[in-house]
Structure formats: C-alpha cells, structure tokens
Design a protein around this motif. Structure first.
Motif, PDB file in Angstrom:
ATOM      1  N   THR A  85       2.295   4.054   9.483  1.00  0.00           N
ATOM      2  CA  THR A  85       1.521   3.160   8.626  1.00  0.00           C
ATOM      3  C   THR A  85       2.032   1.730   8.724  1.00  0.00           C
ATOM      4  O   THR A  85       1.253   0.770   8.736  1.00  0.00           O
ATOM      5  N   ALA A  86       3.358   1.570   8.818  1.00  0.00           N
ATOM      6  CA  ALA A  86       3.938   0.235   8.945  1.00  0.00           C
ATOM      7  C   ALA A  86       3.457  -0.440  10.234  1.00  0.00           C
ATOM      8  O   ALA A  86       3.138  -1.635  10.242  1.00  0.00           O
ATOM      9  N   LEU A  87       3.383   0.331  11.337  1.00  0.00           N
ATOM     10  CA  LEU A  87       2.872  -0.220  12.588  1.00  0.00           C
ATOM     11  C   LEU A  87       1.396  -0.595  12.450  1.00  0.00           C
ATOM     12  O   LEU A  87       0.949  -1.606  12.986  1.00  0.00           O
ATOM     13  N   ALA A  88       0.641   0.235  11.718  1.00  0.00           N
ATOM     14  CA  ALA A  88      -0.781  -0.054  11.515  1.00  0.00           C
ATOM     15  C   ALA A  88      -0.962  -1.348  10.726  1.00  0.00           C
ATOM     16  O   ALA A  88      -1.857  -2.142  11.015  1.00  0.00           O
ATOM     17  N   PRO A 114      -5.750   1.734   7.849  1.00  0.00           N
ATOM     18  CA  PRO A 114      -5.822   3.189   7.671  1.00  0.00           C
ATOM     19  C   PRO A 114      -4.540   3.738   7.059  1.00  0.00           C
ATOM     20  O   PRO A 114      -3.436   3.336   7.430  1.00  0.00           O
ATOM     21  N   GLY A 115      -4.701   4.641   6.091  1.00  0.00           N
ATOM     22  CA  GLY A 115      -3.542   5.247   5.448  1.00  0.00           C
ATOM     23  C   GLY A 115      -3.105   4.546   4.183  1.00  0.00           C
ATOM     24  O   GLY A 115      -2.191   5.008   3.503  1.00  0.00           O
ATOM     25  N   ILE A 116      -3.739   3.426   3.861  1.00  0.00           N
ATOM     26  CA  ILE A 116      -3.370   2.683   2.652  1.00  0.00           C
ATOM     27  C   ILE A 116      -4.556   2.642   1.690  1.00  0.00           C
ATOM     28  O   ILE A 116      -5.599   2.067   1.999  1.00  0.00           O
ATOM     29  N   GLY A 117      -4.378   3.293   0.540  1.00  0.00           N
ATOM     30  CA  GLY A 117      -5.383   3.256  -0.512  1.00  0.00           C
ATOM     31  C   GLY A 117      -5.054   2.166  -1.502  1.00  0.00           C
ATOM     32  O   GLY A 117      -4.083   1.421  -1.341  1.00  0.00           O
ATOM     33  N   TYR A 169      -7.150   5.342  12.641  1.00  0.00           N
ATOM     34  CA  TYR A 169      -8.596   5.298  12.438  1.00  0.00           C
ATOM     35  C   TYR A 169      -9.211   6.586  12.983  1.00  0.00           C
ATOM     36  O   TYR A 169      -8.714   7.149  13.969  1.00  0.00           O
ATOM     37  N   ASN A 170     -10.286   7.071  12.352  1.00  0.00           N
ATOM     38  CA  ASN A 170     -10.920   8.275  12.873  1.00  0.00           C
ATOM     39  C   ASN A 170     -11.838   7.904  14.031  1.00  0.00           C
ATOM     40  O   ASN A 170     -12.097   6.725  14.297  1.00  0.00           O
ATOM     41  N   GLU A 171     -12.348   8.912  14.723  1.00  0.00           N
ATOM     42  CA  GLU A 171     -13.125   8.658  15.935  1.00  0.00           C
ATOM     43  C   GLU A 171     -14.410   7.893  15.630  1.00  0.00           C
ATOM     44  O   GLU A 171     -14.817   7.018  16.401  1.00  0.00           O
ATOM     45  N   ARG A 172     -15.047   8.200  14.515  1.00  0.00           N
ATOM     46  CA  ARG A 172     -16.281   7.498  14.152  1.00  0.00           C
ATOM     47  C   ARG A 172     -16.012   6.014  13.945  1.00  0.00           C
ATOM     48  O   ARG A 172     -16.751   5.158  14.444  1.00  0.00           O
ATOM     49  N   GLU A 173     -14.942   5.691  13.210  1.00  0.00           N
ATOM     50  CA  GLU A 173     -14.586   4.292  12.966  1.00  0.00           C
ATOM     51  C   GLU A 173     -14.246   3.579  14.267  1.00  0.00           C
ATOM     52  O   GLU A 173     -14.683   2.448  14.511  1.00  0.00           O
TER      53      GLU A 173
END
Length: 201
Positions: A85-88, A114-117, A169-173
C-alpha cells in the motif's frame, strides 16, 4: 541493513526490477515515481533502499531519492499500511503531493489509492501530520521523468496492465484506465497516464 544499491539494471517488470551488483542479482520493488526515471536496461543505476525482513522472506524496496524512502518508512509506521500500500501511495502521489495532502488534510486524494478507505486515509493524515512537511519545499518543483519505451506496443500494454494489478487495482479498473492510451505508448508513460486517469476517477 542494505541502505544503497549500485549496479546494472537487468530487467524492468513494474513494479519490480532486477539489479546486478557485483554478480548478485537483487530483486527490488520500486514505486512508479522511481520507475519513471529509471535508465534503460544495461545501464548503471543507483537506488536508496529499504530492507524488510518478514517471516515469509526478505524484501528489498528501492527509491530514487532519500525523500521517497523517508516517506515510505513513515507510511509503514501507520497502522494498517503495509509495504504494498505504501508503494501504491507513492506511485499515485509524489512526495510533495503527499506532503501537501497531509498539510491540507485532504483525505479525498488518498482514498483514490487502492487499499485505502476513508478511515485509513483519515488515520494516515493524522499520523503523518508534522512528519512530511520538511519534504514539501524541496520537492514541490520536481517533475516526473518518463523513461523511453524498452519493449514493443503489445509487450508494453501487458507490462502496464501487470503494473496496475500489482499496485492493487482490479482488472476492470486497470483496463478502463488503459482504454485511452495510444497504441505505441511506452511502459513508463503508459503507467503514468493510467495512474493519472485513475486518480481522477
């Protein structure tokens, strides 16, 4: 602790690269902000590194600047934030942008990662307050440098997709963000444009 790595860049498979240092190949995960400025394969590269030792293995992370590495280490101290998440976060925001978001307490800019709400973003902003301010003046004028494409268009699109998936990120995104990319776009530029699209979504 491995704090700095100098060697020859052998492979670029975003977000991971392979560096040969005196005959030893080091697999290093890097944020896209660092990836954009990498030289072509076969060229010399110098990275500031962070070594993480966990039960499931040793993991090496590389950064173009000490400011990026410092921001990465601060992010890891936030509860609920792991290395991926830090890299993202650093792939979607430059250190100066992150510092600005923290200074202005702008949770909206972090929720797009992604991964942060919302709750995680608010906690991150709270815990990082007064810790990243020093990086803002030195990096505010820095620009992202896009490396030259090292692969063909088809291979480049595969690398761009894999990089986005690896960042959470998911494939759709990921596929949605890649729709508007030019056919001949390089990997670095393609990732940068896709991430820009995703940050606006």
């Amino acid at each position: 602790m491995i704090g700095r790595l100098t060697g020859t860049l052998l492979e670029k498979n975003p977000p991971q690269i392979l560096i040969d240092a005196h005959g030893v190949g080091y697999e290093v995960d890097v944020p896209m902000s660092t990836f954009y400025g990498l030289p072509a394969t076969g060229q010399a590269v110098v990275l500031h590194t962070h070594l993480a030792i966990r039960e499931d293995g040793h993991f090496l992370y590389g950064f173009a600047t000490t400011e990026e590495r410092a921001a990465f280490r601060q992010l890891l101290k936030v509860s609920g934030i792991g290395a991926r998440t830090a890299l993202a976060v650093l792939s979607g925001l430059s250190v100066s942008d992150l510092a600005q978001a923290v200074a202005l307490q702008e949770a909206g800019r972090l929720i797009k990662v992604p991964g942060i709400g919302k709750k995680t973003a608010e906690r991150l902003l709270l815990e990082l307050r007064d810790k990243l301010g020093g990086a803002l003046p030195t990096l505010a004028g820095s620009a992202i440098r896009a490396g030259a494409p090292a692969t063909g268009p088809a291979d480049a699109r595969t690398d761009i997709l894999n990089a986005l998936l690896a960042l959470g990120y998911n494939e759709r995104e990921a596929l949605g963000a890649m729709k508007g990319l030019d056919a001949g776009v390089g990997v670095s530029e393609g990732i940068r444009l896709a991430l820009r699209h995703l940050s606006k979504g």
